[in-house]
Write an enzyme that holds these catalytic residues in place. Structure first.
Site, PDB file in Angstrom:
ATOM      1  N   LYS A  94       0.878  -1.165   0.000  1.00 58.78           N
ATOM      2  CA  LYS A  94       0.000   0.000   0.000  1.00 58.78           C
ATOM      3  C   LYS A  94       0.918   1.218   0.000  1.00 58.78           C
ATOM      4  O   LYS A  94       1.622   1.480   0.975  1.00 58.78           O
ATOM      5  CB  LYS A  94      -0.903   0.022   1.230  1.00 58.78           C
ATOM      6  CG  LYS A  94      -1.790   1.269   1.286  1.00 58.78           C
ATOM      7  CD  LYS A  94      -2.475   1.420   2.623  1.00 58.78           C
ATOM      8  CE  LYS A  94      -3.151   2.788   2.701  1.00 58.78           C
ATOM      9  NZ  LYS A  94      -3.682   3.083   4.055  1.00 58.78           N
TER      10      LYS A  94
ATOM     11  N   ASN B 286      -8.575   1.928   9.979  1.00 60.49           N
ATOM     12  CA  ASN B 286      -7.801   1.630  11.186  1.00 60.49           C
ATOM     13  C   ASN B 286      -8.352   2.388  12.385  1.00 60.49           C
ATOM     14  O   ASN B 286      -8.891   1.803  13.320  1.00 60.49           O
ATOM     15  CB  ASN B 286      -6.330   1.963  10.948  1.00 60.49           C
ATOM     16  CG  ASN B 286      -5.429   1.608  12.128  1.00 60.49           C
ATOM     17  OD1 ASN B 286      -4.268   1.929  12.128  1.00 60.49           O
ATOM     18  ND2 ASN B 286      -5.945   0.935  13.142  1.00 60.49           N
TER      19      ASN B 286
ATOM     20  N   ALA C  31      -9.432   5.644   4.473  1.00 59.78           N
ATOM     21  CA  ALA C  31      -9.246   6.833   5.318  1.00 59.78           C
ATOM     22  C   ALA C  31     -10.528   7.632   5.485  1.00 59.78           C
ATOM     23  O   ALA C  31     -11.244   7.913   4.526  1.00 59.78           O
ATOM     24  CB  ALA C  31      -8.150   7.748   4.780  1.00 59.78           C
ATOM     25  N   GLY C  32     -10.814   7.998   6.734  1.00 56.68           N
ATOM     26  CA  GLY C  32     -11.919   8.890   7.045  1.00 56.68           C
ATOM     27  C   GLY C  32     -13.188   8.241   7.532  1.00 56.68           C
ATOM     28  O   GLY C  32     -14.103   8.922   7.991  1.00 56.68           O
TER      29      GLY C  32
ATOM     30  N   GLY D  45      -7.856   9.404   9.739  1.00 54.18           N
ATOM     31  CA  GLY D  45      -8.172   9.464  11.162  1.00 54.18           C
ATOM     32  C   GLY D  45      -9.233  10.467  11.555  1.00 54.18           C
ATOM     33  O   GLY D  45      -9.530  10.627  12.742  1.00 54.18           O
TER      34      GLY D  45
END
Length: 259
Positions: A102, A211, A189-190, A163
């Protein structure tokens, strides 16, 4: 639809789960493993810069992850230059982790938005060296197309800043990307909660990677399970085909033709 056999294929490799998860921000490796297990994910992404995956003499995340069960996807998180991103991708492969990577090349520390020019340059180098490059990028359809044109077998556009938990900020650009490129789209993401994951899948994403939304939850294990069901529900809804939006009501039980 059979969710068990609804497999994602990228560069000839088959993935069972459409939820991919990261490994940062957990309190310890035990909690990390429990959350990953609860998520049902088979792809686990690991930051080469931030997590020990090369020195087997020290406690190692890979000791908690069965290589027969999980596909370890090294990432170049925290890299702000082409040189750093390429170096850490090479390090992961040299350590025997994977030729999948990635790829992240970040533009600045405040927003963590991608440096798309650097990303394209780094991707060209790694693809030439035989890496299977999954690039983390912004939600720009033009950049997505350029990445596919140079040989990336999938594209990973952000839903919102890393995040942030804001959910999908620009669904229209994501939809254009899905129409423009003919490779799998992994929204990255987000994401903040399960409804965000479901919405991404309903739009037509092939997978979702997250994550912080799991690791930062009050109960990471429960949130991991919620995300699993959110991705399943969104995928099922997308495949089923939603009804069109209408301005006025339509009766559920029409009376036309009854008399």
């Amino acid at each position: 639809m059979d969710t068990i056999n609804d497999r994602l294929v990228i560069a000839g490799r088959e993935f069972k789960s459409r939820l991919w998860v990261g490994t940062g921000k957990y309190k310890d490796f035990v909690e990390t493993k429990k959350a990953i297990d609860a998520s049902g994910a088979d792809v686990v992404t690991v930051a080469v810069r931030r997590v020990n995956i090369t020195d087997r003499s020290k406690e190692n995340l890979l000791d908690y992850l069965d290589p027969k069960k999980y596909i370890i996807l090294p990432n170049t998180a925290g890299c702000y230059t082409v040189e750093d991103a390429v170096r850490y991708a090479r390090l992961a492969r040299a350590a025997g982790v994977s030729d999948l990577v990635k790829l992240e090349v970040l533009g600045d520390e405040k927003t963590l938005f991608p440096d798309t020019a650097g990303l394209i340059e780094a991707a060209k180098i790694l693809i030439k060296e035989g890496f299977i490059v999954l690039p983390y990028t912004n939600d720009d359809p033009i950049v997505a197309k350029k990445l596919v044109d140079i040989g990336c077998p999938a594209v990973m556009p952000l839903a919102a800043p890393i995040g942030s938990g804001l959910g999908i900020r620009n669904p229209y650009n994501l939809k254009i990307i899905m129409e423009t490129v003919k490779v799998p789209i992994i929204v990255d993401a987000g994401v903040g909660t399960a409804s965000d994951a479901a919405l991404a899948m309903e739009y037509g994403a092939d997978a979702v990677l997250m994550n912080t939304a799991i690791a930062g939850a009050q109960d990471p294990i429960a949130m991991a399970e919620a995300m699993k069901y959110g991705v399943w529900a969104g995928r099922l809804a997308y495949k089923a085909g939603r009804i069109p939006r209408k301005l006025y009501a339509t009766a559920s039980s029409p009376i036309d033709g009854m008399l």
